[in-house]
Write an enzyme that holds these catalytic residues in place. Structure first.
Site, mmCIF file in Angstrom:
data_model
loop_
_atom_site.group_PDB
_atom_site.id
_atom_site.type_symbol
_atom_site.label_atom_id
_atom_site.label_comp_id
_atom_site.label_asym_id
_atom_site.label_seq_id
_atom_site.Cartn_x
_atom_site.Cartn_y
_atom_site.Cartn_z
ATOM 1 N N GLY A 356 0.794 -1.233 0.000
ATOM 2 C CA GLY A 356 0.000 0.000 0.000
ATOM 3 C C GLY A 356 0.824 1.280 0.000
ATOM 4 N N GLY A 379 -1.139 -6.609 1.731
ATOM 5 C CA GLY A 379 -0.840 -7.820 2.489
ATOM 6 C C GLY A 379 -0.564 -9.011 1.584
HETATM 7 C C1 3PG Z 1 -6.907 -5.620 1.272
HETATM 8 O O1 3PG Z 1 -7.207 -4.488 0.886
HETATM 9 O O2 3PG Z 1 -5.896 -5.867 1.959
HETATM 10 C C2 3PG Z 1 -7.772 -6.764 0.820
HETATM 11 O O3 3PG Z 1 -8.892 -6.309 0.146
HETATM 12 C C3 3PG Z 1 -8.160 -7.639 1.993
HETATM 13 O O4 3PG Z 1 -8.866 -6.872 2.934
HETATM 14 P P1 3PG Z 1 -8.669 -7.141 4.484
HETATM 15 O O5 3PG Z 1 -7.270 -6.754 4.827
HETATM 16 O O6 3PG Z 1 -9.714 -6.317 5.184
HETATM 17 O O7 3PG Z 1 -8.888 -8.628 4.701
#
Ligand code: 3PG
Ligand code: MG
Length: 399
Positions: A356, A379
């Site tokens: 991110g 992630g």
């Molecule tokens: C993310 O943005 O990391 C994925 O869409 C998974 O979402 P989460 O981390 O809420 O499980």
């Protein structure tokens, strides 16, 4: 090598095609504020619709505890319609009569978005019964949500394991899988990894896996401070993890015994507080003052990192070098990103980045399009880098 079905072979005409996408996009005032993930999946949707499929989009949004209008996918479906330039119908539930009625009304080439799968707690429990209900809505399953593939949830894994639906990777998923393969399974050497970000603790597995695979590991961000402390340096008021200093020492020892090059900052941009455009100075990492905070890499480090990239064939990058949210502490990351983009554009480097924060800086530096592949995964990208086969990918592997 893992093998997957290809969408080229999927018969979709007249079929109900369930497409798991990741519409978990940033929202601001009820509107989508960053449509990157939607743009990535748009080609899969339009292709399948053009081939005469009846496209049913499945996704989660946010982390609601049960039904919650604030996490409705309705405004996201409207954004999808804008991007694919065709109507997207919406059903107020992802299973049951509302979903069934909306699907029964579809014609070939139509696109429908179902409401947030996480409105049902069974989604995150990977509940088999719930997964079968989802699977019963379609004839074919397409998984195009790489960024959610690290979640073993009903619409991602049990929907495949608990049904006879043929499961295909979508176009965006395929691009992500190919990038991972190119970076890890048959990369051109030498390979360099850049790992930045705040904490060693969140990236321990990653560092271990990378050391086995790369010639050079470059460490940046506040996690580099923990390594500097392990080298016996004073870091003043900088962020670091005291309980991980020994771990950092162990990682350095492991790098030495494997003959890997570990690159740490040699100079830093420091300030006495973290805010936009506060007074800052450049110091050697041996001269950080007692009230200083290390907020970015300095020019000598930037130069050294770029010289490493110049002799690198494959780059894997996760995590920024500095406190990029505050100018000018995004400088180091941007200068390295520029260099990586130039080398890639010149055909000298194959570059992969994800996560991110990393993607946010790369977008701000306008280099995203010039790197070989930028993952939509946060992630998920990290877990792939750790060497794990993601649950949402595992179910797609053809035995
Ligand atoms: C993310 O943005 O990391 C994925 O869409 C998974 O979402 P989460 O981390 O809420 O499980
Ligand atoms: Mg997440």
């Amino acid at each position: 090598m893992k093998s997957f079905r290809t969408l080229d072979d999927a018969g979709v005409k007249g079929k109900r095609v369930l497409v798991r996408v990741d519409l978990n996009v940033p929202m601001h005032d009820g509107k989508v504020s960053d449509a990157t993930r939607i743009k990535e999946i748009a080609p899969t949707i339009t292709e399948l619709a053009d081939r005469g499929g009846r496209i049913i989009l499945l996704s989660h949004l946010g982390r609601p505890k049960g039904p919650d209008p604030k996490s409705s996918l309705k405004p996201v479906a409207a954004e999808v319609a804008k991007i694919i330039k065709r109507p997207v119908a919406f059903a107020a539930d992802c299973v049951g009569p509302k979903a069934q009625a909306a699907i029964a009304a579809m014609k070939d080439g139509d696109v429908l978005c179902l409401e947030n799968t996480r409105f049902h707690p069974e989604e995150e429990q990977n509940d088999k019964e719930f997964a079968r209900k989802l699977a019963a809505l379609g004839d074919v399953f397409v998984e195009d949500a790489f960024s959610a593939a690290h979640r073993a949830h009903a619409s991602i894994t049990a929907i495949v394991t608990e049904s006879d639906l043929p499961a295909y990777p979508g176009r965006a998923m395929k691009a992500e899988l190919e990038a991972i393969e190119r970076a890890f399974e048959r990369p051109e050497h030498p390979v360099t990894a850049i790992v930045g970000g705040a904490k060693v603790s969140t990236k321990l597995e990653l560092l271990g896996n990378l050391l086995a695979k790369v010639e050079t590991l470059i460490i940046g961000g506040a996690m580099a401070n923990t390594f500097l402390v392990a080298q016996g340096k004073a870091v003043g008021k900088s962020l670091y993890e005291a309980e991980l200093v020994q771990t950092a020492s162990d990682i350095m020892a492991k790098a030495r015994s494997l003959g890997r090059e570990l690159v740490l900052p040699v100079d830093a941009v420091v300030a006495t507080k973290l805010a936009d455009n506060v007074p800052s100075r450049v110091v050697s990492v041996d001269a950080v003052g007692a009230t200083d905070m290390i907020l970015d890499i300095g020019p000598l480090t930037v130069e050294h990192v770029i010289s490493v990239l110049a002799r690198t064939k494959t780059l894997v990058w996760n995590g920024p070098f500095g406190a990029f949210e505050h100018e000018p502490f995004d400088n180091g990351t941007i200068e390295v990103a520029e260099a990586a983009a130039e080398l890639t554009a010149a055909g000298k480097l194959v570059s992969f980045a994800g996560g991110g924060d990393t993607v946010a800086v790369l977008n701000a530096a306008a280099v995203t399009d010039r790197l070989t592949h930028v993952s939509t995964g946060g992630g998920a990208f990290l877990e792939a880098l750790e060497g794990k086969t993601l649950p949402g990918v595992k179910v797609l592997i053809v035995p």
